[in-house]
Motif scaffolding. Structure first.
Motif, short mmCIF file in Angstrom:
data_model
loop_
_atom_site.label_atom_id
_atom_site.label_comp_id
_atom_site.label_asym_id
_atom_site.label_seq_id
_atom_site.Cartn_x
_atom_site.Cartn_y
_atom_site.Cartn_z
N GLY A 50 15.09 -2.42 -8.78
CA GLY A 50 14.12 -2.34 -7.68
C GLY A 50 13.58 -0.94 -7.51
N GLU A 51 14.45 0.08 -7.61
CA GLU A 51 14.01 1.47 -7.46
C GLU A 51 13.01 1.86 -8.55
N GLU A 52 13.28 1.45 -9.79
CA GLU A 52 12.35 1.75 -10.88
C GLU A 52 11.02 1.04 -10.67
N PHE A 53 11.09 -0.22 -10.22
CA PHE A 53 9.86 -0.97 -9.96
C PHE A 53 9.00 -0.24 -8.94
N PHE A 54 9.62 0.18 -7.82
CA PHE A 54 8.85 0.87 -6.78
C PHE A 54 8.27 2.18 -7.28
N PHE A 55 9.04 2.93 -8.05
CA PHE A 55 8.55 4.20 -8.58
C PHE A 55 7.29 3.97 -9.41
N PHE A 56 7.34 3.01 -10.32
CA PHE A 56 6.18 2.74 -11.18
C PHE A 56 5.03 2.11 -10.40
N LEU A 57 5.33 1.19 -9.49
CA LEU A 57 4.27 0.56 -8.70
C LEU A 57 3.52 1.59 -7.87
N ARG A 58 4.24 2.47 -7.20
CA ARG A 58 3.60 3.47 -6.35
C ARG A 58 2.76 4.46 -7.15
N SER A 59 2.96 4.54 -8.46
CA SER A 59 2.15 5.44 -9.29
C SER A 59 0.85 4.78 -9.75
N ILE A 60 0.70 3.47 -9.54
CA ILE A 60 -0.52 2.76 -9.91
C ILE A 60 -1.56 2.99 -8.82
N PRO A 61 -2.77 3.43 -9.19
CA PRO A 61 -3.81 3.65 -8.17
C PRO A 61 -4.03 2.41 -7.31
N GLY A 62 -4.08 2.62 -6.00
CA GLY A 62 -4.27 1.53 -5.05
C GLY A 62 -2.98 0.98 -4.47
N TYR A 63 -1.86 1.36 -5.03
CA TYR A 63 -0.57 0.84 -4.56
C TYR A 63 0.28 1.89 -3.85
N GLN A 64 -0.28 3.07 -3.60
CA GLN A 64 0.49 4.11 -2.93
C GLN A 64 0.95 3.66 -1.55
N TYR A 65 0.10 2.89 -0.84
CA TYR A 65 0.42 2.47 0.52
C TYR A 65 0.46 0.95 0.65
#
Length: 170
Positions: A50-65
């Motif tokens: 889950g932590e890795e998923f969030f790290f990578f997801l938050r780095s995708i433009p549009g998914y920071q918030y």
């Protein structure tokens, strides 16, 4: 799989589209090409944490918030804290279906807030009038519909309308 099916059904009952995937890496690949209002993910996945998923997801433009829900079968405060620090918006136990359903209901209401107001609709086509009236009422508006200008003008003279919609040719 059972949790994914339950989550899917809860979300679908609020008229939100769902894409259900089997792996976190598939989810990240799809998020890189499409935009989603809500992301739900299991804390423990077969291919990524889950932590890795969030790290990578938050780095995708549009998914920071973006709103990201994590599901876990664990009740450990350490796990919950870790999930929140990694980027989860909220954490739900897989057994908290009622709480998740309330969350989704409130979330869907925020996506499509209801409007308030009175609309005078003038449309001489029965099918067009029914369609437009339904759309406006689904938005939360009170609609008074008329088939001709004479009747509509009488209602308009009484006042209280926020919007007047009319067919250009009656």
């Amino acid at each position: 799989r059972a949790s994914r099916d339950i989550t899917t059904k809860v979300i679908q009952q609020y008229d939100m589209g769902v894409v259900a995937l089997k792996s976190g890496l598939d989810g990240l690949a799809l998020a890189a090409t499409e935009s989603f209002e809500l992301v739900c993910v299991a804390y423990h996945m077969s291919d990524i944490t889950g932590e890795e998923f969030f790290f990578f997801l938050r780095s995708i433009p549009g998914y920071q918030y973006a709103t990201v829900i994590i599901f876990t079968g664990e009740e450990s405060k350490t796990v919950l804290k870790s999930a929140m620090q990694a980027g989860a918006t909220d954490v739900f136990s897989k057994t908290q279906v009622d709480q998740f359903e309330n969350y989704v209901r409130r979330f869907s209401e925020q996506l499509s807030p209801k409007m308030v107001g009175r609309v005078l609709l003038v449309e001489d086509s029965k099918s067009q009038q029914a369609l437009v009236k339904k759309i406006l009422e689904d938005m939360g508006l009170h609609v008074e519909a008329f088939f001709n200008a004479e009747e509509a003008c009488k209602a308009l003279a009484k006042g209280g309308f926020d919007l007047v919609m009319t067919d250009i040719v009656l």
